[in-house]
Scaffold this active site. Structure first.
Site, PDB file in Angstrom:
ATOM      1  N   GLY A  54      78.555  72.120  54.553  1.00 38.39           N
ATOM      2  CA  GLY A  54      77.968  71.166  53.617  1.00 38.39           C
ATOM      3  C   GLY A  54      77.978  69.728  54.071  1.00 38.39           C
ATOM      4  N   HIS A  55      78.408  69.451  55.296  1.00 36.71           N
ATOM      5  CA  HIS A  55      78.550  68.047  55.747  1.00 36.71           C
ATOM      6  C   HIS A  55      77.946  67.863  57.124  1.00 36.71           C
ATOM      7  CE1 HIS A  55      80.641  64.182  56.557  1.00 36.71           C
ATOM      8  NE2 HIS A  55      80.661  64.096  55.261  1.00 36.71           N
ATOM      9  N   PHE A  56      76.822  67.640  57.338  1.00 38.27           N
ATOM     10  CA  PHE A  56      75.659  67.738  56.474  1.00 38.27           C
ATOM     11  C   PHE A  56      74.730  68.762  57.097  1.00 38.27           C
ATOM     12  CE2 PHE A  56      77.137  63.331  56.107  1.00 38.27           C
ATOM     13  CZ  PHE A  56      77.313  63.219  54.748  1.00 38.27           C
TER      14      PHE A  56
END
Length: 148
Positions: A54-56
């Site tokens: 999720g990053h990124f």
């Protein structure tokens, strides 16, 4: 670091001495540890690290908060010893931490920490993180050693 060498710790020994476990045991190995004085450790940044989910997406950047945490884990080892059980320490303070370059998958972070002033259970550590010899982050962390 001083001219003399301390001990090296492979990943299994790092896991034995720290209370963290996957996915939050971030420190891969310790190249040079002088208990109570200083240490140099390594974190290999891999696209397989769970944080990159999720990053990124499409632009993976290793989070600054994880850089602080891997440095805090190294500081915890400086403040520990060869005790049979992991020594609990808590990140008590982050001072003057600066991030000057992004860290991405494929980078190898070299983390250096040196113990400074101590008051009771609190110890300050000067920390520097480099990638390929270039400083990417630095600052001061305070670790509080837990009471038994």
């Amino acid at each position: 670091m001083t001219g003399r060498r301390g001990v090296a710790l492979a990943s299994a020994e790092v896991a034995r001495r720290l209370p963290h476990r996957h996915p939050f045991l971030l420190l891969d190995r310790v190249d040079d540890l002088e208990v109570g004085i200083s240490a140099v450790g390594t974190k290999n940044v891999s696209i397989a690290d769970p944080v990159f989910a999720g990053h990124f997406p499409g632009n993976p950047v290793y989070p600054g908060v994880h850089m602080v945490e891997v440095a805090a884990q190294l500081c915890g080892l400086i403040g520990s010893s060869d005790e049979p059980e992991p020594v609990l320490g808590y990140l008590a303070s982050i001072k003057r931490f600066k991030f000057v370059a992004v860290v991405v998958p494929g980078d190898q972070m070299r983390i250096s920490a040196r113990a400074g002033a101590s008051i009771g259970a609190l110890t300050e550590f000067a920390v520097e993180i480099t990638v390929a010899g270039r400083v990417v982050a630095s600052g001061v962390l305070t670790i509080a050693r837990a009471r038994r």
